[in-house]
Design a protein around this motif. Structure first.
Motif, PDB file in Angstrom:
ATOM      1  N   VAL A   1       0.851  -1.192   0.000  1.00  0.00           N
ATOM      2  CA  VAL A   1       0.000   0.000   0.000  1.00  0.00           C
ATOM      3  C   VAL A   1       0.891   1.248   0.000  1.00  0.00           C
ATOM      4  N   THR A   2       1.933   1.225   0.785  1.00  0.00           N
ATOM      5  CA  THR A   2       2.809   2.392   0.899  1.00  0.00           C
ATOM      6  C   THR A   2       3.601   2.632  -0.382  1.00  0.00           C
ATOM      7  N   SER A   3       4.165   1.580  -0.956  1.00  0.00           N
ATOM      8  CA  SER A   3       4.985   1.796  -2.160  1.00  0.00           C
ATOM      9  C   SER A   3       4.111   2.183  -3.351  1.00  0.00           C
ATOM     10  N   VAL A   4       2.882   1.663  -3.407  1.00  0.00           N
ATOM     11  CA  VAL A   4       1.974   2.031  -4.502  1.00  0.00           C
ATOM     12  C   VAL A   4       1.603   3.507  -4.385  1.00  0.00           C
ATOM     13  N   ASP A   5       1.376   3.963  -3.174  1.00  0.00           N
ATOM     14  CA  ASP A   5       1.093   5.395  -2.959  1.00  0.00           C
ATOM     15  C   ASP A   5       2.241   6.249  -3.478  1.00  0.00           C
ATOM     16  N   ALA A   6       3.451   5.833  -3.137  1.00  0.00           N
ATOM     17  CA  ALA A   6       4.632   6.606  -3.544  1.00  0.00           C
ATOM     18  C   ALA A   6       4.766   6.609  -5.067  1.00  0.00           C
ATOM     19  N   LEU A   7       4.501   5.474  -5.678  1.00  0.00           N
ATOM     20  CA  LEU A   7       4.627   5.360  -7.137  1.00  0.00           C
ATOM     21  C   LEU A   7       3.596   6.250  -7.840  1.00  0.00           C
ATOM     22  N   VAL A   8       2.356   6.199  -7.370  1.00  0.00           N
ATOM     23  CA  VAL A   8       1.308   7.013  -7.999  1.00  0.00           C
ATOM     24  C   VAL A   8       1.594   8.496  -7.778  1.00  0.00           C
ATOM     25  N   THR A   9       2.018   8.859  -6.587  1.00  0.00           N
ATOM     26  CA  THR A   9       2.349  10.262  -6.314  1.00  0.00           C
ATOM     27  C   THR A   9       3.463  10.729  -7.246  1.00  0.00           C
ATOM     28  N   GLY A  10       4.450   9.882  -7.435  1.00  0.00           N
ATOM     29  CA  GLY A  10       5.551  10.233  -8.334  1.00  0.00           C
ATOM     30  C   GLY A  10       5.073  10.401  -9.766  1.00  0.00           C
ATOM     31  N   LEU A  11       4.214   9.494 -10.211  1.00  0.00           N
ATOM     32  CA  LEU A  11       3.741   9.549 -11.601  1.00  0.00           C
ATOM     33  C   LEU A  11       2.910  10.799 -11.864  1.00  0.00           C
ATOM     34  N   VAL A  12       2.042  11.149 -10.916  1.00  0.00           N
ATOM     35  CA  VAL A  12       1.191  12.320 -11.169  1.00  0.00           C
ATOM     36  C   VAL A  12       1.958  13.629 -10.994  1.00  0.00           C
TER      37      VAL A  12
END
Ligand code: PGA
Length: 269
Positions: A34-45
């Motif tokens: 959950v944490t790494s997916v949040d970081a990945l999506v935040t980075g992408l947007v």
């Protein structure tokens, strides 16, 4: 900045003048928390949008989280959502599976079908792959059909025959007019996750053969993109994209790193 991103695959095609809009898709495979997916999506947007089409295919348990992250940031049009697999059945007693209807209702635009890991570890046959493609086309979900040879098949000279066989199963079930409604990812099995990408010339040889097969079977070769996949990274992407028949990439490992993924997308133009 967003105008190009909003155009889907078909809008980019002008008749007589081949303009397949490049697609760079991230296959996250079975990775993330959950944490790494949040970081990945935040980075992408937060990254500047490249002009190619972008797609992420997270594990299905994270689809809702990724969709929420993209829509909060107003990026759901710009970065497409895809699943990594789909059932060939419409609904019913198929424990563990997701249907094409569910994926469409949920907001997925794409789904990967027949990835070599599905073929290898789950025994997916060419016929099962074709049945899944048919199901998706029936409900308006765009498949990315994965094909590719093993190292042994490349060495023993059966590579092009294997590719023809994988595409031939599609030709048995997909109607001529539907050949522009899916994309293909050529992923040599020996290049997946190994750090050893096919050379641009090796990939182009197969892509050209796939292109001519698409032309033989369908009416709309201009709409079917052929992605390359297998150890694509920010160092080798540009040279691959320079090949005439490489229309984008299906990226595994490097898609888990925002900088690498965006830099691959930028080199797709
Ligand atoms: P890779 O995976 O980029 O890690 O080689 C590609 C894929 O399996 O789609």
């Amino acid at each position: 900045r967003f105008a190009a991103a909003l155009a889907g695959p078909l809008e980019s095609v002008s008749s007589g003048d081949i303009m397949r809009r490049p697609l760079v898709a991230g296959n996250w495979k079975m990775n993330g928390t959950v944490t790494s997916v949040d970081a990945l999506v935040t980075g992408l947007v937060s990254a500047d949008s490249p002009s190619c089409e972008l797609l992420v295919c997270p594990p299905s348990v994270f689809l809702a989280q990724v969709r929420a992250g993209l829509s909060v940031a107003g990026h759901e049009e710009e970065i497409g959502l895809g699943a990594q697999d789909v059932s060939q059945h419409e609904s019913g007693a198929f424990t563990g599976e997701n249907s094409a209807d569910m994926l469409v209702e949920f907001g997925c635009r794409y789904v990967l079908i027949g990835h070599s890991e599905r073929r290898q570890y789950h025994g997916e046959s060419d016929e099962a792959v074709a049945a899944k493609v048919e199901r998706c086309l029936a409900v308006g979900l765009r498949p990315i059909v994965c094909i590719g040879e093993t190292l042994e098949q490349r060495r023993n000279g059966s590579m092009l025959a294997i590719i023809a066989q994988q595409l031939g199963a599609l030709a048995q079930t997909v109607a001529r007019e539907d050949w522009g409604r899916f994309d293909i990812a050529y992923e040599p099995v020996w290049a997946i996750g190994t750090g050893e990408s096919a050379s641009p010339e090796q990939a182009q040889e197969v892509h050209a053969m796939v292109r001519s097969t698409i032309t033989d079977h369908g009416d709309s070769e201009d709409c079917t993109r052929i992605l390359y996949g297998g150890s694509v990274n920010d160092d080798n992407a540009k040279a691959l994209f320079e090949m005439a028949d490489i229309d984008g990439a299906l990226v595994g490992g490097a898609s888990l790193n925002v900088q690498s993924f965006i830099s691959i997308a930028e080199s797709a133009g």
